[in-house]
Design a protein around this motif. Structure first.
Motif, PDB file in Angstrom:
ATOM      1  N   THR A  54      -6.596 -20.875 -33.871  1.00  0.00           N
ATOM      2  CA  THR A  54      -6.123 -20.045 -33.937  1.00  0.00           C
ATOM      3  C   THR A  54      -6.799 -19.468 -35.437  1.00  0.00           C
ATOM      4  O   THR A  54      -6.835 -17.835 -35.104  1.00  0.00           O
ATOM      5  N   THR A  55      -7.472 -19.900 -36.160  1.00  0.00           N
ATOM      6  CA  THR A  55      -8.004 -19.989 -37.075  1.00  0.00           C
ATOM      7  C   THR A  55      -9.541 -18.578 -36.912  1.00  0.00           C
ATOM      8  O   THR A  55      -9.657 -17.541 -37.020  1.00  0.00           O
ATOM      9  N   ILE A  56     -10.582 -18.960 -35.575  1.00  0.00           N
ATOM     10  CA  ILE A  56     -11.409 -18.228 -35.203  1.00  0.00           C
ATOM     11  C   ILE A  56     -10.300 -16.343 -33.899  1.00  0.00           C
ATOM     12  O   ILE A  56     -11.171 -15.955 -34.702  1.00  0.00           O
ATOM     13  N   GLY A  57      -9.608 -17.102 -33.431  1.00  0.00           N
ATOM     14  CA  GLY A  57      -8.700 -15.668 -32.976  1.00  0.00           C
ATOM     15  C   GLY A  57      -8.588 -14.914 -33.876  1.00  0.00           C
ATOM     16  O   GLY A  57      -7.838 -13.741 -33.999  1.00  0.00           O
ATOM     17  N   LEU A  58      -7.413 -15.295 -34.700  1.00  0.00           N
ATOM     18  CA  LEU A  58      -7.113 -14.600 -36.328  1.00  0.00           C
ATOM     19  C   LEU A  58      -8.144 -13.219 -36.743  1.00  0.00           C
ATOM     20  O   LEU A  58      -7.982 -12.703 -37.224  1.00  0.00           O
ATOM     21  N   VAL A  59      -9.211 -14.219 -36.874  1.00  0.00           N
ATOM     22  CA  VAL A  59     -10.507 -13.605 -37.971  1.00  0.00           C
ATOM     23  C   VAL A  59     -10.694 -12.130 -36.725  1.00  0.00           C
ATOM     24  O   VAL A  59     -10.934 -11.155 -36.800  1.00  0.00           O
ATOM     25  N   VAL A  60     -10.986 -12.246 -35.552  1.00  0.00           N
ATOM     26  CA  VAL A  60     -11.451 -11.770 -34.261  1.00  0.00           C
ATOM     27  C   VAL A  60     -10.365 -10.902 -34.047  1.00  0.00           C
ATOM     28  O   VAL A  60     -10.653  -9.921 -34.171  1.00  0.00           O
ATOM     29  N   VAL A  61      -9.565 -10.961 -34.379  1.00  0.00           N
ATOM     30  CA  VAL A  61      -8.083  -9.932 -34.473  1.00  0.00           C
ATOM     31  C   VAL A  61      -8.179  -9.257 -35.618  1.00  0.00           C
ATOM     32  O   VAL A  61      -8.086  -8.236 -35.962  1.00  0.00           O
ATOM     33  N   ALA A  62      -8.066  -9.329 -36.621  1.00  0.00           N
ATOM     34  CA  ALA A  62      -8.173  -9.364 -37.741  1.00  0.00           C
ATOM     35  C   ALA A  62      -9.619  -8.323 -37.716  1.00  0.00           C
ATOM     36  O   ALA A  62      -9.973  -7.177 -38.806  1.00  0.00           O
ATOM     37  N   ALA A  63     -11.107  -8.479 -37.771  1.00  0.00           N
ATOM     38  CA  ALA A  63     -12.414  -7.731 -37.070  1.00  0.00           C
ATOM     39  C   ALA A  63     -11.707  -6.380 -36.830  1.00  0.00           C
ATOM     40  O   ALA A  63     -11.994  -5.106 -36.933  1.00  0.00           O
ATOM     41  N   GLY A  64     -11.191  -6.599 -35.918  1.00  0.00           N
ATOM     42  CA  GLY A  64     -10.680  -5.697 -34.690  1.00  0.00           C
ATOM     43  C   GLY A  64     -10.290  -4.444 -35.356  1.00  0.00           C
ATOM     44  O   GLY A  64     -10.104  -3.152 -34.994  1.00  0.00           O
ATOM     45  N   VAL A  65      -9.017  -5.313 -35.682  1.00  0.00           N
ATOM     46  CA  VAL A  65      -7.776  -4.264 -36.642  1.00  0.00           C
ATOM     47  C   VAL A  65      -8.850  -3.451 -37.512  1.00  0.00           C
ATOM     48  O   VAL A  65      -8.792  -2.050 -37.939  1.00  0.00           O
ATOM     49  N   GLY A  66     -10.025  -4.248 -38.563  1.00  0.00           N
ATOM     50  CA  GLY A  66     -10.849  -3.274 -39.600  1.00  0.00           C
ATOM     51  C   GLY A  66     -11.717  -2.700 -39.042  1.00  0.00           C
ATOM     52  O   GLY A  66     -12.080  -1.557 -39.565  1.00  0.00           O
ATOM     53  N   ILE A  67     -12.321  -2.712 -37.359  1.00  0.00           N
ATOM     54  CA  ILE A  67     -13.066  -1.691 -37.371  1.00  0.00           C
ATOM     55  C   ILE A  67     -12.018  -0.854 -36.895  1.00  0.00           C
ATOM     56  O   ILE A  67     -12.729   0.814 -36.754  1.00  0.00           O
ATOM     57  N   TYR A  68     -11.010  -0.544 -35.922  1.00  0.00           N
ATOM     58  CA  TYR A  68     -10.436   0.257 -35.560  1.00  0.00           C
ATOM     59  C   TYR A  68      -9.804   1.316 -36.457  1.00  0.00           C
ATOM     60  O   TYR A  68      -9.871   2.268 -36.097  1.00  0.00           O
ATOM     61  N   LEU A  69      -9.569   0.831 -37.956  1.00  0.00           N
ATOM     62  CA  LEU A  69      -8.983   1.362 -38.602  1.00  0.00           C
ATOM     63  C   LEU A  69     -10.224   1.991 -39.839  1.00  0.00           C
ATOM     64  O   LEU A  69     -10.220   3.227 -40.057  1.00  0.00           O
ATOM     65  N   SER A  70     -11.459   1.836 -39.745  1.00  0.00           N
ATOM     66  CA  SER A  70     -12.587   2.500 -39.508  1.00  0.00           C
ATOM     67  C   SER A  70     -13.068   3.338 -38.812  1.00  0.00           C
ATOM     68  O   SER A  70     -13.322   4.458 -39.667  1.00  0.00           O
ATOM     69  N   ARG A  71     -12.716   3.779 -38.001  1.00  0.00           N
ATOM     70  CA  ARG A  71     -13.419   4.706 -37.089  1.00  0.00           C
ATOM     71  C   ARG A  71     -12.502   5.757 -37.415  1.00  0.00           C
ATOM     72  O   ARG A  71     -12.547   7.140 -36.988  1.00  0.00           O
ATOM     73  N   PHE A  72     -10.412   5.411 -36.727  1.00  0.00           N
ATOM     74  CA  PHE A  72      -9.505   6.357 -36.602  1.00  0.00           C
ATOM     75  C   PHE A  72      -9.044   6.407 -37.731  1.00  0.00           C
ATOM     76  O   PHE A  72      -8.101   7.689 -37.474  1.00  0.00           O
ATOM     77  N   GLY A  73      -9.295   5.337 -38.834  1.00  0.00           N
ATOM     78  CA  GLY A  73      -7.757   5.778 -39.773  1.00  0.00           C
ATOM     79  C   GLY A  73      -6.316   5.463 -39.238  1.00  0.00           C
ATOM     80  O   GLY A  73      -6.214   5.189 -38.466  1.00  0.00           O
ATOM     81  N   ILE A  74      -5.520   5.387 -40.104  1.00  0.00           N
ATOM     82  CA  ILE A  74      -4.123   5.475 -39.799  1.00  0.00           C
ATOM     83  C   ILE A  74      -3.573   6.723 -39.601  1.00  0.00           C
ATOM     84  O   ILE A  74      -3.919   7.861 -40.222  1.00  0.00           O
ATOM     85  N   VAL A  75      -2.817   6.920 -38.318  1.00  0.00           N
ATOM     86  CA  VAL A  75      -2.023   8.236 -38.196  1.00  0.00           C
ATOM     87  C   VAL A  75      -0.790   8.306 -37.767  1.00  0.00           C
ATOM     88  O   VAL A  75      -0.718   7.277 -36.475  1.00  0.00           O
TER      89      VAL A  75
END
Length: 154
Positions: free
Chosen positions: A126-147
């Motif tokens: 569960t911890t590994i899964g949450l870290v992967v999801v948080a990293a994915g959300v962080g990468i998405y927000l760094s590239r596209f921002g909040i629109v």
């Protein structure tokens, strides 16, 4: 009142071997035979017993139907479905067997989930899964921002 026993500490026993106070252990309930739990006067008359079974089936079907409807909705869908199965189990052997199998599997799963190794593994995954999801959300927000879906500037 005559309880069938004059000695202190003795338990009065009915002619069928059950205690008079009506208590029964889990083992006694498990050893109870399969089949109809309808009252004897209903089982004695074929037409009445068939009507009883149709009524029990209809009520159980309605409860299971409500449970199935509640499965995708927020609500206790599975609990209601098992409640309908319990209603059917008062009259039908197949439902009693399904309910016994389900209880056994749920108990086995609960015991397995309480094993420390399994709990540790589940927490780690569960911890590994949450870290992967948080990293994915962080990468998405760094590239596209909040629109925002609406235009505030206009």
């Amino acid at each position: 009142m005559n309880t069938g026993s004059n000695e202190p500490g003795e338990v009065a026993v009915a002619s069928d071997g059950s205690e008079v106070d009506g208590t029964s252990t889990d083992r006694e309930r498990a050893e109870r035979g399969l089949g109809s739990r309808a009252p004897e006067f209903i089982k004695a008359r074929r037409a009445l017993h068939l009507s009883w079974q149709v009524g029990v089936f209809a009520v159980g079907l309605a409860v299971v139907g409500v449970g199935i409807v509640l499965l995708p909705l927020p609500g206790p869908g599975w609990v209601i479905i098992f409640g309908g199965m319990a209603i059917w189990a008062t009259e039908f052997v197949w439902a009693q067997l399904v309910l016994r199998w389900t209880k056994r599997k749920v108990t086995e799963a609960a015991q397995k989930a309480l094993d420390p190794k399994v709990r540790r593994r589940n927490i780690t995954l569960t911890t590994i899964g949450l870290v992967v999801v948080a990293a994915g959300v962080g990468i998405y927000l760094s590239r596209f921002g909040i629109v925002m879906p609406w235009k505030i500037e206009e």
